[in-house]
Scaffold this motif. Structure first.
Motif, PDB file in Angstrom:
ATOM      1  N   ALA A 166       0.812  -1.219   0.000  1.00 41.27           N
ATOM      2  CA  ALA A 166       0.000   0.000   0.000  1.00 41.27           C
ATOM      3  C   ALA A 166       0.844   1.266   0.000  1.00 41.27           C
ATOM      4  CB  ALA A 166      -0.930   0.000   1.208  1.00 41.27           C
ATOM      5  N   GLY A 167       2.147   1.125   0.278  1.00 37.07           N
ATOM      6  CA  GLY A 167       3.001   2.299   0.342  1.00 37.07           C
ATOM      7  C   GLY A 167       3.024   2.952   1.703  1.00 37.07           C
ATOM      8  N   THR A 168       2.393   2.308   2.697  1.00 33.35           N
ATOM      9  CA  THR A 168       2.454   2.819   4.070  1.00 33.35           C
ATOM     10  C   THR A 168       3.878   2.703   4.588  1.00 33.35           C
ATOM     11  OG1 THR A 168       0.181   2.088   4.425  1.00 33.35           O
ATOM     12  CG2 THR A 168       1.474   2.616   6.380  1.00 33.35           C
ATOM     13  N   LEU A 169       4.511   1.568   4.265  1.00 30.36           N
ATOM     14  CA  LEU A 169       5.941   1.398   4.507  1.00 30.36           C
ATOM     15  C   LEU A 169       6.648   1.599   3.178  1.00 30.36           C
ATOM     16  CD1 LEU A 169       6.112  -1.715   6.883  1.00 30.36           C
ATOM     17  CD2 LEU A 169       6.801   0.620   7.437  1.00 30.36           C
ATOM     18  N   MET A 170       7.472   2.611   3.121  1.00 28.29           N
ATOM     19  CA  MET A 170       8.133   2.964   1.870  1.00 28.29           C
ATOM     20  C   MET A 170       9.574   2.467   1.851  1.00 28.29           C
ATOM     21  SD  MET A 170       5.971   4.618  -0.040  1.00 28.29           S
ATOM     22  CE  MET A 170       6.959   5.615  -1.166  1.00 28.29           C
ATOM     23  N   PRO A 171      10.164   2.339   0.651  1.00 26.06           N
ATOM     24  CA  PRO A 171      11.578   1.975   0.571  1.00 26.06           C
ATOM     25  C   PRO A 171      12.434   2.914   1.411  1.00 26.06           C
ATOM     26  CG  PRO A 171      10.575   1.860  -1.584  1.00 26.06           C
ATOM     27  CD  PRO A 171       9.542   2.450  -0.678  1.00 26.06           C
ATOM     28  N   GLY A 172      13.302   2.314   2.220  1.00 27.07           N
ATOM     29  CA  GLY A 172      14.163   3.085   3.110  1.00 27.07           C
ATOM     30  C   GLY A 172      13.615   3.228   4.508  1.00 27.07           C
ATOM     31  N   ASP A 173      12.327   2.962   4.718  1.00 24.93           N
ATOM     32  CA  ASP A 173      11.742   3.069   6.061  1.00 24.93           C
ATOM     33  C   ASP A 173      12.348   2.017   6.983  1.00 24.93           C
ATOM     34  OD1 ASP A 173      10.157   5.140   5.308  1.00 24.93           O
ATOM     35  OD2 ASP A 173       8.275   4.026   5.294  1.00 24.93           O
ATOM     36  N   ARG A 174      12.723   2.446   8.181  1.00 18.45           N
ATOM     37  CA  ARG A 174      13.297   1.519   9.154  1.00 18.45           C
ATOM     38  C   ARG A 174      12.203   0.671   9.791  1.00 18.45           C
ATOM     39  NH1 ARG A 174      16.789   4.776  13.310  1.00 18.45           N
ATOM     40  NH2 ARG A 174      17.299   2.667  13.972  1.00 18.45           N
ATOM     41  N   LEU A 175      12.555  -0.570  10.115  1.00 16.90           N
ATOM     42  CA  LEU A 175      11.633  -1.493  10.775  1.00 16.90           C
ATOM     43  C   LEU A 175      12.133  -1.710  12.203  1.00 16.90           C
ATOM     44  CD1 LEU A 175      11.091  -4.088   7.899  1.00 16.90           C
ATOM     45  CD2 LEU A 175       9.729  -2.062   8.445  1.00 16.90           C
ATOM     46  N   GLY A 229      13.705 -10.838   0.167  1.00 20.00           N
ATOM     47  CA  GLY A 229      14.406  -9.775  -0.536  1.00 20.00           C
ATOM     48  C   GLY A 229      13.734  -8.427  -0.431  1.00 20.00           C
ATOM     49  N   LEU A 230      12.779  -8.299   0.508  1.00 22.64           N
ATOM     50  CA  LEU A 230      12.055  -7.047   0.666  1.00 22.64           C
ATOM     51  C   LEU A 230      12.673  -6.136   1.726  1.00 22.64           C
ATOM     52  CD1 LEU A 230       8.378  -8.361   0.543  1.00 22.64           C
ATOM     53  CD2 LEU A 230       9.811  -7.572  -1.335  1.00 22.64           C
ATOM     54  N   VAL A 231      13.504  -6.719   2.565  1.00 24.68           N
ATOM     55  CA  VAL A 231      14.120  -5.975   3.670  1.00 24.68           C
ATOM     56  C   VAL A 231      15.613  -6.227   3.648  1.00 24.68           C
ATOM     57  CG1 VAL A 231      14.360  -5.948   6.197  1.00 24.68           C
ATOM     58  CG2 VAL A 231      12.093  -5.889   5.162  1.00 24.68           C
ATOM     59  N   SER A 232      16.379  -5.195   3.958  1.00 24.95           N
ATOM     60  CA  SER A 232      17.829  -5.345   4.057  1.00 24.95           C
ATOM     61  C   SER A 232      18.289  -4.702   5.354  1.00 24.95           C
ATOM     62  CB  SER A 232      18.522  -4.673   2.862  1.00 24.95           C
ATOM     63  OG  SER A 232      18.178  -3.296   2.813  1.00 24.95           O
ATOM     64  N   ALA A 243      15.534  -2.309   7.254  1.00 24.65           N
ATOM     65  CA  ALA A 243      14.780  -1.275   6.537  1.00 24.65           C
ATOM     66  C   ALA A 243      14.222  -1.887   5.256  1.00 24.65           C
ATOM     67  CB  ALA A 243      15.672  -0.088   6.200  1.00 24.65           C
ATOM     68  N   VAL A 244      13.110  -1.331   4.787  1.00 28.03           N
ATOM     69  CA  VAL A 244      12.548  -1.765   3.517  1.00 28.03           C
ATOM     70  C   VAL A 244      13.559  -1.448   2.419  1.00 28.03           C
ATOM     71  CG1 VAL A 244      10.634  -1.522   1.885  1.00 28.03           C
ATOM     72  CG2 VAL A 244      10.212  -1.311   4.350  1.00 28.03           C
ATOM     73  N   ARG A 245      13.803  -2.419   1.558  1.00 29.27           N
ATOM     74  CA  ARG A 245      14.812  -2.247   0.507  1.00 29.27           C
ATOM     75  C   ARG A 245      14.463  -1.110  -0.432  1.00 29.27           C
ATOM     76  NH1 ARG A 245      15.905  -6.679  -3.506  1.00 29.27           N
ATOM     77  NH2 ARG A 245      17.173  -5.026  -4.395  1.00 29.27           N
ATOM     78  N   LYS A 246      15.494  -0.438  -0.901  1.00 30.46           N
ATOM     79  CA  LYS A 246      15.335   0.570  -1.945  1.00 30.46           C
ATOM     80  C   LYS A 246      15.783  -0.028  -3.272  1.00 30.46           C
ATOM     81  CE  LYS A 246      16.092   4.820   0.744  1.00 30.46           C
ATOM     82  NZ  LYS A 246      16.936   6.034   0.869  1.00 30.46           N
ATOM     83  N   LEU A 247      15.025   0.241  -4.316  1.00 27.54           N
ATOM     84  CA  LEU A 247      15.418  -0.161  -5.658  1.00 27.54           C
ATOM     85  C   LEU A 247      15.866   1.085  -6.417  1.00 27.54           C
ATOM     86  CD1 LEU A 247      12.547  -2.612  -6.680  1.00 27.54           C
ATOM     87  CD2 LEU A 247      14.786  -3.181  -5.743  1.00 27.54           C
TER      88      LEU A 247
END
Length: 225
Positions: free
Chosen positions: A26-35, A62-65, A73-77
Motif C-alpha cells: 500500500a506504500g504505508t511502509l516505503m523503501p528506506g523506512d526503518r523497521l 528480498g524485501l528488507v535489508s 529497513a525496507v529495501r530501496k530499488l
C-alpha cells in the motif's frame, strides 16, 4: 463447536508478516523506512518475537535489508533495478499470454472479461483496482497451464511489492489498462498467440512507463527530510 471455535488462529509471526506485506504494497511502509521491532510490536499489538520473525521472512523474500548502524529497513530499488524487474515481467507475462491464447478455456476467458468489466466500474477505488488487476493477470497465468512459469512470476511479484502503490492510481492509467486488457482478450478469443503476446507486451511497456514516472516523482531522501 461453533465455526469460530473451529477456526485455526494464524500464528502471530505469520499475521505480522502478512500485515507488513500489506503495508509495503500500500506504500504505508516505503523503501528506506526503518523497521524498529519495538515500534512495530507496539503498533501491531504483539510482542517483539513475532515481529522479529516477520522481519526475517521479509529479508528472506528480498524485501528488507540491513542498513549499517540503522538496522532493518525496507529495501530501496534504484532506477536500473526497476527497469530490470519490468524487463523480466515482460518476458513472463508475454509468454503466459501466448500460452493462454492457445489453452484458455471458455470459462477462463469469460472470467477475464467479467473482471475487466468490473474494473471499469471501480476506477475511483485504487485498492479495488489493484485487486481486480491482480486477479486478471492471475487467470492468465492459470490459463497458461505452466506451473514453472507461475512460480517464476510469484517470485518476481514479491520483489515488485517494494515498488509500492499500483500504477493504476496514476490519472488515466486505469482506463488505458482496461482498453489494453480488451485488446489482449480479443486476441485470446481469436486464438491468436502472436497477437496476444504483442498485446501483452504493449500493456507491460505502458505499465513500465507509468512506473518510471511514479518512481521519478517520489521525493528524494533530502526532500523527505
Amino acid at each position: 463447536m461453533t465455526s469460530s471455535e473451529r477456526r485455526v488462529e494464524i500464528p502471530q509471526g505469520q499475521d505480522a508478516y502478512q500485515r507488513l506485506i500489506a503495508e509495503i504494497r500500500a506504500g504505508t511502509l516505503m523503501p528506506g523506512d526503518r523497521l524498529l521491532e519495538t515500534e512495530l510490536a507496539s503498533r501491531l499489538g504483539i510482542s517483539r518475537t513475532p515481529v522479529r520473525e516477520a522481519i526475517r521472512r521479509l529479508e528472506a523474500d528480498g524485501l528488507v535489508s540491513h542498513v549499517p548502524r540503522s538496522g532493518a529497513a525496507v529495501r530501496k530499488l534504484d532506477y536500473s533495478e526497476v527497469t530490470e524487474l519490468y524487463e523480466m515481467r515482460v518476458v513472463l507475462e508475454t509468454t503466459a499470454a501466448r500460452l493462454a491464447a492457445r489453452t484458455a478455456s471458455e470459462v477462463e476467458l469469460s472470467e477475464m472479461e467479467a473482471i475487466n468489466s468490473e474494473m471499469g466500474g471501480a476506477q475511483t477505488d485504487g485498492a479495488r483496482l489493484y485487486e481486480l488487476n491482480r486477479q486478471f493477470h492471475r487467470v492468465i497465468f492459470d490459463a497458461a497451464r505452466n506451473r514453472y512459469l507461475g512460480h517464476s512470476m510469484r517470485a518476481l511479484q514479491k520483489t515488485m511489492l517494494i515498488l509500492g502503490p499500483s500504477t493504476m492510481e496514476e490519472t488515466g492509467r486505469a482506463a488505458q489498462a482496461i482498453d489494453e486488457h480488451a485488446n489482449l482478450l480479443e486476441a485470446m478469443r481469436n486464438r491468436d498467440e502472436a497477437g496476444a503476446e504483442s498485446a501483452m507486451r504493449e500493456h507491460m511497456l505502458a505499465a513500465h512507463r507509468s512506473r518510471l514516472r511514479q518512481f521519478r516523482e517520489r521525493p528524494t531522501q533530502d526532500e523527505e527530510e
